[in-house]
Design a protein around this motif. Structure first.
Motif, mmCIF file in Angstrom:
data_model
loop_
_atom_site.group_PDB
_atom_site.id
_atom_site.type_symbol
_atom_site.label_atom_id
_atom_site.label_comp_id
_atom_site.label_asym_id
_atom_site.label_seq_id
_atom_site.Cartn_x
_atom_site.Cartn_y
_atom_site.Cartn_z
ATOM 1 N N LEU A 112 25.599 50.156 38.425
ATOM 2 C CA LEU A 112 26.119 49.294 37.659
ATOM 3 C C LEU A 112 25.698 47.903 37.212
ATOM 4 O O LEU A 112 25.416 47.288 36.163
ATOM 5 N N LEU A 113 25.234 46.911 38.073
ATOM 6 C CA LEU A 113 24.586 45.550 38.473
ATOM 7 C C LEU A 113 23.321 45.820 37.332
ATOM 8 O O LEU A 113 23.072 44.565 36.491
ATOM 9 N N HIS A 114 22.692 46.624 37.356
ATOM 10 C CA HIS A 114 20.958 46.940 36.664
ATOM 11 C C HIS A 114 21.799 46.554 35.515
ATOM 12 O O HIS A 114 20.390 46.971 34.673
ATOM 13 N N TYR A 115 22.795 47.092 34.370
ATOM 14 C CA TYR A 115 23.008 47.041 33.713
ATOM 15 C C TYR A 115 24.308 45.799 32.506
ATOM 16 O O TYR A 115 23.682 45.827 31.261
ATOM 17 N N ALA A 116 23.523 44.699 33.434
ATOM 18 C CA ALA A 116 23.640 42.793 33.118
ATOM 19 C C ALA A 116 22.207 43.062 32.055
ATOM 20 O O ALA A 116 21.002 43.149 32.333
ATOM 21 N N HIS A 117 22.442 42.537 31.566
ATOM 22 C CA HIS A 117 21.891 42.358 30.503
ATOM 23 C C HIS A 117 21.093 40.907 30.555
ATOM 24 O O HIS A 117 20.580 40.346 29.847
ATOM 25 N N SER A 118 21.430 40.013 31.472
ATOM 26 C CA SER A 118 20.738 38.811 31.691
ATOM 27 C C SER A 118 21.391 38.481 33.118
ATOM 28 O O SER A 118 22.941 38.980 33.339
ATOM 29 N N PRO A 119 20.715 37.190 33.007
ATOM 30 C CA PRO A 119 21.740 36.812 34.690
ATOM 31 C C PRO A 119 23.015 35.983 34.397
ATOM 32 O O PRO A 119 23.709 35.581 35.379
ATOM 33 N N GLU A 120 23.575 35.620 32.984
ATOM 34 C CA GLU A 120 24.875 34.893 32.970
ATOM 35 C C GLU A 120 25.948 36.272 33.299
ATOM 36 O O GLU A 120 27.048 36.238 33.547
ATOM 37 N N HIS A 121 25.502 37.601 32.611
ATOM 38 C CA HIS A 121 26.435 38.345 32.541
ATOM 39 C C HIS A 121 26.378 39.000 33.540
ATOM 40 O O HIS A 121 27.417 39.527 33.811
ATOM 41 N N LEU A 122 24.741 39.072 34.546
ATOM 42 C CA LEU A 122 25.788 39.670 35.957
ATOM 43 C C LEU A 122 26.118 38.962 37.013
ATOM 44 O O LEU A 122 26.518 38.806 37.701
ATOM 45 N N LEU A 123 26.555 37.542 36.588
ATOM 46 C CA LEU A 123 27.210 36.831 37.096
ATOM 47 C C LEU A 123 28.667 36.763 36.509
ATOM 48 O O LEU A 123 29.615 36.276 38.046
ATOM 49 N N ARG A 124 28.950 37.096 35.181
ATOM 50 C CA ARG A 124 29.956 36.931 34.970
ATOM 51 C C ARG A 124 30.974 38.401 35.255
ATOM 52 O O ARG A 124 31.764 38.601 36.267
ATOM 53 N N MET A 125 29.532 39.483 35.698
ATOM 54 C CA MET A 125 30.247 41.132 36.423
ATOM 55 C C MET A 125 30.899 40.948 37.678
ATOM 56 O O MET A 125 31.703 40.995 37.756
ATOM 57 N N CYS A 126 29.847 39.706 37.960
ATOM 58 C CA CYS A 126 30.239 39.643 40.349
ATOM 59 C C CYS A 126 31.834 38.858 40.366
ATOM 60 O O CYS A 126 32.217 38.450 40.684
ATOM 61 N N ARG A 127 31.630 38.088 39.553
ATOM 62 C CA ARG A 127 32.811 36.914 39.162
ATOM 63 C C ARG A 127 34.157 37.853 39.272
ATOM 64 O O ARG A 127 35.136 37.584 40.208
ATOM 65 N N ASN A 128 33.560 38.964 38.349
ATOM 66 C CA ASN A 128 35.635 39.686 37.894
ATOM 67 C C ASN A 128 35.393 40.540 39.220
ATOM 68 O O ASN A 128 36.317 41.075 39.163
ATOM 69 N N ILE A 129 34.544 40.568 39.571
ATOM 70 C CA ILE A 129 34.097 41.740 40.678
ATOM 71 C C ILE A 129 35.619 41.473 42.133
ATOM 72 O O ILE A 129 36.239 42.075 42.796
ATOM 73 N N HIS A 130 35.104 40.179 42.038
ATOM 74 C CA HIS A 130 34.996 39.388 43.085
ATOM 75 C C HIS A 130 37.229 39.041 42.942
ATOM 76 O O HIS A 130 37.561 39.039 44.265
ATOM 77 N N ALA A 131 37.733 38.541 41.490
ATOM 78 C CA ALA A 131 38.744 38.603 41.294
ATOM 79 C C ALA A 131 39.613 39.776 41.085
ATOM 80 O O ALA A 131 40.256 40.117 42.206
ATOM 81 N N HIS A 132 38.893 40.837 41.717
ATOM 82 C CA HIS A 132 40.006 42.012 42.167
ATOM 83 C C HIS A 132 39.715 42.912 43.020
ATOM 84 O O HIS A 132 40.377 43.839 43.876
ATOM 85 N N VAL A 133 38.953 41.836 44.476
ATOM 86 C CA VAL A 133 38.838 42.281 45.444
ATOM 87 C C VAL A 133 39.844 41.138 46.472
ATOM 88 O O VAL A 133 39.705 40.289 46.442
ATOM 89 N N LYS A 134 41.168 41.762 47.373
ATOM 90 C CA LYS A 134 41.882 41.053 47.831
ATOM 91 C C LYS A 134 40.538 40.346 49.683
ATOM 92 O O LYS A 134 39.790 40.979 50.021
ATOM 93 N N PRO A 135 41.910 39.199 49.607
ATOM 94 C CA PRO A 135 41.214 38.620 50.497
ATOM 95 C C PRO A 135 40.393 39.292 51.875
ATOM 96 O O PRO A 135 41.757 39.977 52.684
#
Length: 245
Positions: A112-135
């Motif tokens: 998944l992560l290597h399909y980010a087309h910019s550092p900003e896109h990668l960060l948005r991916m990671c933030r949204n992933i984090h938002a879907h993980v329980k503490p």
């Protein structure tokens, strides 16, 4: 990314039987890094045709949701579920823009992560992933190996050829790989260093990042012998990464 996988379509199914896929290398390493999902909720991102999504359900996950940016891939996955119903939910979305689907015990993503087309896109991916993980939950991905070497052993014998891979790839440089399936196809993605991955994941809120080099399953060794796998294990195109929230 959506366009290339919409065009590839059901050719991806041939990828699932390459020697490095599923139980021998990739799947074996991925599920070791993930641990038990018995009774857990799992969000499987970049699920493609549902290869690992179905395995997550078969391993006892209580609820499994698969998400992919490609409508064609989700169509293939849904047809599989219609033929053999497992009760998996499938959605079409770019992970970076994914609407809230709830909090999950674990989020997974194989390529998944290597399909980010910019550092900003990668960060948005990671933030949204984090938002879907329980503490206390985890994110486990199998990603393109930032340490892959153009000078190392070639992976062609395992069904994958890195095309014109540079000796010193630049951040965000386009990389191409040919998959030697019955109907060969080529995929294109971006190179991101280990440091860039870690910066985005930590900024998103993940901690205890652990990179895990691939290992071969006993079944793979029994079928092909350990010597057959050594070149790949010395210079793998993919590695697992486990992150905790």
């Amino acid at each position: 990314m959506s366009a290339q996988y919409d065009q590839i379509g059901e050719k991806v199914a041939g990828w699932d039987v390459l020697p490095v896929r599923s139980e021998y290398i990739e799947g074996h390493t991925f599920f070791k890094a993930l641990g038990s999902v018995e009774g857990q909720t799992v969000l499987d991102l970049a699920c493609g045709d549902g290869l690992y999504t179905r395995q997550l359900k078969a391993r006892g996950a209580h609820r499994v949701v698969g998400v992919d940016i490609s409508e064609e891939m989700i169509g293939v996955a849904r047809r599989q579920d219609e033929a053999e119903p497992l009760g998996i939910e499938y959605r079409v979305s770019d992970v970076a823009d994914m609407a809230p689907l709830g909090a999950f015990d674990c989020v997974t993503a194989v390529y998944l992560l290597h399909y980010a087309h910019s550092p900003e896109h990668l960060l948005r991916m990671c933030r949204n992933i984090h938002a879907h993980v329980k503490p206390g939950g985890r994110f486990v991905t199998y990603a393109f190996n930032p340490g892959f070497s153009a000078k190392g052993p070639n992976s062609t014998r395992y069904g994958i050829t890195m095309l014109d891979f540079p000796e010193s790839p630049r951040e965000g440089q386009e990389i191409s790989a040919e998959l030697h399936t019955k109907s060969p196809f080529t995929i294109h993605f971006s190179y991101w260093s280990r440091a860039t991955h870690e910066q985005a994941l930590r900024e998103a809120g993940f901690q205890n990042l652990t990179w895990i080099r691939p290992d071969c399953s006993p079944e793979g060794i029994s079928r092909y012998g350990r010597e057959f796998w050594q070149d790949y294990l010395d210079n793998p195109h993919g590695v697992a990464l486990r992150c905790e929230r």
